[in-house]
Design a protein around this motif. Structure first.
Motif, mmCIF file in Angstrom:
data_model
loop_
_atom_site.group_PDB
_atom_site.id
_atom_site.type_symbol
_atom_site.label_atom_id
_atom_site.label_comp_id
_atom_site.label_asym_id
_atom_site.label_seq_id
_atom_site.Cartn_x
_atom_site.Cartn_y
_atom_site.Cartn_z
ATOM 1 N N ALA A 429 -8.485 -9.278 5.107
ATOM 2 C CA ALA A 429 -8.200 -8.748 3.778
ATOM 3 C C ALA A 429 -7.165 -9.607 3.066
ATOM 4 O O ALA A 429 -7.300 -9.938 1.878
ATOM 5 C CB ALA A 429 -7.719 -7.305 3.884
ATOM 6 N N GLN A 430 -6.121 -9.981 3.784
ATOM 7 C CA GLN A 430 -5.061 -10.805 3.199
ATOM 8 C C GLN A 430 -5.618 -12.139 2.709
ATOM 9 O O GLN A 430 -5.261 -12.618 1.623
ATOM 10 C CB GLN A 430 -3.962 -11.032 4.231
ATOM 11 C CG GLN A 430 -2.744 -11.786 3.697
ATOM 12 C CD GLN A 430 -1.740 -12.053 4.803
ATOM 13 O OE1 GLN A 430 -2.088 -12.554 5.868
ATOM 14 N NE2 GLN A 430 -0.483 -11.683 4.560
ATOM 15 N N ALA A 431 -6.509 -12.740 3.498
ATOM 16 C CA ALA A 431 -7.107 -14.018 3.095
ATOM 17 C C ALA A 431 -7.909 -13.858 1.806
ATOM 18 O O ALA A 431 -7.885 -14.734 0.934
ATOM 19 C CB ALA A 431 -7.991 -14.552 4.218
ATOM 20 N N CYS A 432 -8.621 -12.725 1.674
ATOM 21 C CA CYS A 432 -9.400 -12.477 0.459
ATOM 22 C C CYS A 432 -8.487 -12.306 -0.753
ATOM 23 O O CYS A 432 -8.767 -12.834 -1.841
ATOM 24 C CB CYS A 432 -10.266 -11.233 0.632
ATOM 25 S SG CYS A 432 -11.593 -11.388 1.846
ATOM 26 N N TYR A 433 -7.386 -11.567 -0.573
ATOM 27 C CA TYR A 433 -6.436 -11.381 -1.673
ATOM 28 C C TYR A 433 -5.825 -12.712 -2.096
ATOM 29 O O TYR A 433 -5.679 -12.998 -3.295
ATOM 30 C CB TYR A 433 -5.338 -10.403 -1.264
ATOM 31 C CG TYR A 433 -5.752 -8.946 -1.322
ATOM 32 C CD1 TYR A 433 -5.949 -8.323 -2.543
ATOM 33 C CD2 TYR A 433 -5.925 -8.199 -0.164
ATOM 34 C CE1 TYR A 433 -6.317 -6.988 -2.607
ATOM 35 C CE2 TYR A 433 -6.301 -6.869 -0.216
ATOM 36 C CZ TYR A 433 -6.499 -6.263 -1.439
ATOM 37 O OH TYR A 433 -6.870 -4.947 -1.507
ATOM 38 N N LYS A 434 -5.456 -13.532 -1.135
ATOM 39 C CA LYS A 434 -4.854 -14.832 -1.456
ATOM 40 C C LYS A 434 -5.854 -15.737 -2.170
ATOM 41 O O LYS A 434 -5.477 -16.492 -3.081
ATOM 42 C CB LYS A 434 -4.361 -15.501 -0.173
ATOM 43 C CG LYS A 434 -3.110 -14.874 0.421
ATOM 44 C CD LYS A 434 -2.665 -15.631 1.666
ATOM 45 C CE LYS A 434 -1.362 -15.056 2.219
ATOM 46 N NZ LYS A 434 -0.920 -15.773 3.436
ATOM 47 N N GLU A 435 -7.121 -15.665 -1.764
ATOM 48 C CA GLU A 435 -8.130 -16.521 -2.382
ATOM 49 C C GLU A 435 -8.269 -16.235 -3.871
ATOM 50 O O GLU A 435 -8.539 -17.136 -4.668
ATOM 51 C CB GLU A 435 -9.470 -16.317 -1.673
ATOM 52 C CG GLU A 435 -10.574 -17.235 -2.167
ATOM 53 C CD GLU A 435 -11.873 -17.031 -1.408
ATOM 54 O OE1 GLU A 435 -12.863 -17.685 -1.760
ATOM 55 O OE2 GLU A 435 -11.885 -16.212 -0.458
ATOM 56 N N GLY A 441 -1.605 -7.514 -3.595
ATOM 57 C CA GLY A 441 -2.453 -7.052 -2.501
ATOM 58 C C GLY A 441 -2.184 -7.799 -1.218
ATOM 59 O O GLY A 441 -2.174 -7.229 -0.122
ATOM 60 N N ALA A 442 -1.965 -9.127 -1.326
ATOM 61 C CA ALA A 442 -1.672 -9.929 -0.133
ATOM 62 C C ALA A 442 -0.364 -9.486 0.508
ATOM 63 O O ALA A 442 -0.248 -9.407 1.743
ATOM 64 C CB ALA A 442 -1.615 -11.405 -0.504
ATOM 65 N N LEU A 443 0.640 -9.175 -0.334
ATOM 66 C CA LEU A 443 1.921 -8.715 0.199
ATOM 67 C C LEU A 443 1.773 -7.353 0.874
ATOM 68 O O LEU A 443 2.406 -7.085 1.908
ATOM 69 C CB LEU A 443 2.962 -8.648 -0.920
ATOM 70 C CG LEU A 443 3.399 -9.993 -1.500
ATOM 71 C CD1 LEU A 443 4.324 -9.781 -2.693
ATOM 72 C CD2 LEU A 443 4.089 -10.842 -0.437
ATOM 73 N N ALA A 444 0.952 -6.474 0.282
ATOM 74 C CA ALA A 444 0.726 -5.166 0.906
ATOM 75 C C ALA A 444 0.095 -5.329 2.279
ATOM 76 O O ALA A 444 0.454 -4.635 3.244
ATOM 77 C CB ALA A 444 -0.160 -4.308 0.012
ATOM 78 N N CYS A 445 -0.858 -6.269 2.406
ATOM 79 C CA CYS A 445 -1.469 -6.537 3.711
ATOM 80 C C CYS A 445 -0.433 -7.085 4.690
ATOM 81 O O CYS A 445 -0.437 -6.730 5.879
ATOM 82 C CB CYS A 445 -2.624 -7.521 3.562
ATOM 83 S SG CYS A 445 -4.077 -6.846 2.725
ATOM 84 N N SER A 446 0.452 -7.943 4.196
ATOM 85 C CA SER A 446 1.497 -8.491 5.071
ATOM 86 C C SER A 446 2.383 -7.383 5.621
ATOM 87 O O SER A 446 2.767 -7.396 6.803
ATOM 88 C CB SER A 446 2.347 -9.497 4.292
ATOM 89 O OG SER A 446 1.588 -10.630 3.933
ATOM 90 N N ALA A 447 2.716 -6.402 4.777
ATOM 91 C CA ALA A 447 3.548 -5.288 5.234
ATOM 92 C C ALA A 447 2.839 -4.487 6.320
ATOM 93 O O ALA A 447 3.450 -4.084 7.322
ATOM 94 C CB ALA A 447 3.895 -4.394 4.053
ATOM 95 N N TRP A 495 -3.183 -5.926 -10.816
ATOM 96 C CA TRP A 495 -3.895 -5.552 -9.564
ATOM 97 C C TRP A 495 -2.934 -4.845 -8.634
ATOM 98 O O TRP A 495 -1.877 -5.380 -8.310
ATOM 99 C CB TRP A 495 -4.453 -6.781 -8.877
ATOM 100 C CG TRP A 495 -5.208 -6.429 -7.638
ATOM 101 C CD1 TRP A 495 -4.735 -6.274 -6.375
ATOM 102 C CD2 TRP A 495 -6.606 -6.159 -7.560
ATOM 103 N NE1 TRP A 495 -5.724 -5.937 -5.525
ATOM 104 C CE2 TRP A 495 -6.890 -5.845 -6.211
ATOM 105 C CE3 TRP A 495 -7.655 -6.145 -8.492
ATOM 106 C CZ2 TRP A 495 -8.154 -5.530 -5.785
ATOM 107 C CZ3 TRP A 495 -8.908 -5.834 -8.064
ATOM 108 C CH2 TRP A 495 -9.157 -5.519 -6.712
ATOM 109 N N SER A 496 -3.288 -3.663 -8.220
ATOM 110 C CA SER A 496 -2.478 -2.956 -7.238
ATOM 111 C C SER A 496 -3.263 -2.839 -5.963
ATOM 112 O O SER A 496 -4.488 -2.737 -5.983
ATOM 113 C CB SER A 496 -2.105 -1.556 -7.742
ATOM 114 O OG SER A 496 -3.265 -0.803 -7.999
ATOM 115 N N ALA A 497 -2.584 -2.863 -4.853
ATOM 116 C CA ALA A 497 -3.279 -2.799 -3.556
ATOM 117 C C ALA A 497 -4.010 -1.478 -3.438
ATOM 118 O O ALA A 497 -3.491 -0.436 -3.786
ATOM 119 C CB ALA A 497 -2.263 -2.920 -2.427
ATOM 120 N N PRO A 498 -5.285 -1.473 -2.983
ATOM 121 C CA PRO A 498 -6.030 -0.228 -2.845
ATOM 122 C C PRO A 498 -5.360 0.689 -1.849
ATOM 123 O O PRO A 498 -4.913 0.263 -0.789
ATOM 124 C CB PRO A 498 -7.401 -0.687 -2.342
ATOM 125 C CG PRO A 498 -7.164 -2.041 -1.766
ATOM 126 C CD PRO A 498 -6.038 -2.634 -2.536
#
Length: 503
Positions: A429-435, A441-447, A495-498
């Motif tokens: 998921a993080q890779a998709c957000y970064k792309e 969203g990427a930061l939310a995945c990191s957390a 964009w907010s993280a789902p």
């Protein structure tokens, strides 16, 4: 994707059995596949290898019309295995006569006997027969050599193909492959017609729920058989009707069996929609199926683990299909639709997997009563999606199904180790957000990844991630004080993280 039977994970291929002369099956399959690839760009038939004494599983028809017939379930596990791997539509009976210019009379008589056996095996299920004879490359009259076999095919729909040596086989492979394909397509079309004949009119003393269950069985089978013939519209029409009845008619089967079949049907519908480049309709069904699964049981009972596992598998599957489509044909994707974003589904899959872990911890803490362990061992069910049975259900003081549910729940709670799965899903998921530069969203995945590391005791990795998040937050605040927006602030503005509730 262990939650889905292997037979439904890819579109079914027409099934053909090569009978006898097994030494040439490898080369024969190769030239037939090469011919199909050259003409059509893909292989169209799956070939099985049989010896002359092969046995086709006997046909069991008419059981539903017998007095007192009782519906024990909707779709047998064995049916999928048979149509995909065991019962071919066409039998290609092979004879390798390349060693001698003329086969001996005993050899010819034996060939007739072997062909008769294949015809007997094919007759019960109305399989198609094709006889392939490979004679010596220098044979003077190859057609005359096969007169006894040709006589055996008279009055039938069988076809005889005679080739001179393996070199001629490669040259005529296109004709053989076309003949196999045409015969197989006709077989599956007839199978569809046969399955459509179901209790019309309805026999006396058959309740409405039984009729509905039989209709669902027929619709699933017709949909799957339509896929053999590449009839996408027919398959989707049958699948949609079956899915709607499984959702609404709660009396035809218990929730576990109904939802398992809904999962199976959804898998096939997703693949059909994506193959047809209809991403929007695939997304619509994903929304419907997600809603169906979320309402199938409560959040804390003995069946809750199935709910969280089904939801996680559904979003992972759909995310992977979206990802494949985005890589192959990005023009089909609508980036404004969050449900067409693979990262959204991977993150939700991880979220539901985390919810399954939470449920397992609650069960370990005593949320569910212990199983009585009465009734003997669990026996696998015959029908797809059904829970196991007890060997001796009469020994249970309560409902045997409750005992089975409790055993499965406690077993699942003891086995749940989702951290690695969650980490993999969150990383994807993080890779998709970064792309897409969706920094928030990427930061939310990191957390969430950091939380997973913390949970398994990987303090080093968790500390590094938390430090990165802290620095990112500090940089963001510094950018805002300076009158501008940093990358993460800008991303967060659109964009907010789902969240878990988004599903």
């Amino acid at each position: 994707m262990e939650d889905y039977p292997p037979e439904v994970r890819s579109a079914p291929l027409l099934l053909c059995g090569l009978v006898g002369a097994t030494q040439i099956h490898g080369q024969l399959t190769k030239v037939l596949h090469e011919s199909a690839m050259k003409e059509w760009g893909n292989t169209r038939v799956k070939y099985l290898s049989f010896s002359y004494d092969m046995r086709i599983p006997p046909c069991k028809r008419g059981g539903k019309d017998a007095p007192g017939y009782r519906i024990g379930g909707i779709l047998k596990r064995r049916w999928l295995e048979k149509v995909c791997n065991l019962v071919p539509a066409v039998l290609v009976v092979c004879f390798d006569w390349t060693e001698d210019l003329q086969p001996s009379p005993p050899e010819e008589a034996q060939a007739v006997t072997q062909l008769q056996h294949a015809q007997r095996q094919a007759r019960d299920r109305e399989l198609r027969i094709l006889v392939l004879v490979i004679v010596h490359a220098n044979a003077a009259e190859p057609e005359a050599m096969c007169s006894s076999l040709r006589q055996q095919l008279e009055g039938t729909t069988g076809t005889l193909v005679v080739v001179k040596g393996m070199h001629d086989l490669a040259a005529r492979a296109q004709k053989v492959e076309r003949s196999v394909y045409t015969s197989a397509m006709g077989f599956y079309a007839e199978e569809e017609k046969r399955h459509r004949k179901v209790w019309n009119p309805r026999p006396a003393n058959v309740p409405q729920w039984a009729l509905t269950a039989m209709q669902v069985r027929v619709l699933v089978k017709i949909g799957f058989l339509s896929e053999f013939r590449k009839d996408t519209r027919g398959a989707l029409n049958s699948y949609t009707k079956a899915y709607d009845q499984l959702r609404t008619c709660t009396d035809i089967a218990d929730v576990v069996e109904r939802m398992a079949l809904c999962n199976l049907i959804s898998y096939r519908m997703y693949q059909r929609y994506f193959t047809s480049h209809d991403v929007a309709t695939a997304v619509f069904h994903c929304r419907v199926h997600t809603q169906t699964l979320r309402g199938c049981s409560d959040d804390d009972g003995a069946l809750a683990w199935r709910k969280w596992r089904w939801l996680s598998a559904n979003h992972q599957l759909f995310g992977e299909m979206l990802e494949n489509t985005a890589q192959a044909m990005p023009v089909l994707m609508n980036e404004a639709d969050m449900w067409q974003f693979p990262g959204f589904h991977f993150k939700l899959a991880a979220t539901y997997a985390r919810r399954l872990k939470q449920w397992a911890r609650e069960v370990a803490g005593g949320r569910l009563p212990p199983a009585a362990l009465a009734g003997g061992e669990l026996v696998p069910a015959v029908f797809l999606g059904q829970s196991e049975w007890l060997e001796r259900p009469e020994e249970c003081s309560d409902d045997p199904s409750v005992e089975v549910a409790l055993r499965n729940a406690h077993s699942q709670a003891a086995e749940v180790v989702c951290s690695q799965q969650c980490l993999q899903l969150l990383t994807r998921a993080q890779a998709c957000y970064k792309e897409r530069d969706y920094t928030a969203g990427a930061l939310a995945c990191s957390a969430l990844i950091a939380e997973e590391y913390l949970e398994v005791g990987n303090m080093f990795a968790a500390t590094k991630l938390y430090e990165r998040l802290r620095r990112s937050r500090a940089e963001d605040e510094l950018g805002n004080k300076g009158g501008g927006l940093s990358g993460s602030g800008c991303a967060a503005s659109h964009w907010s993280a789902p969240s878990f509730a988004a599903a």
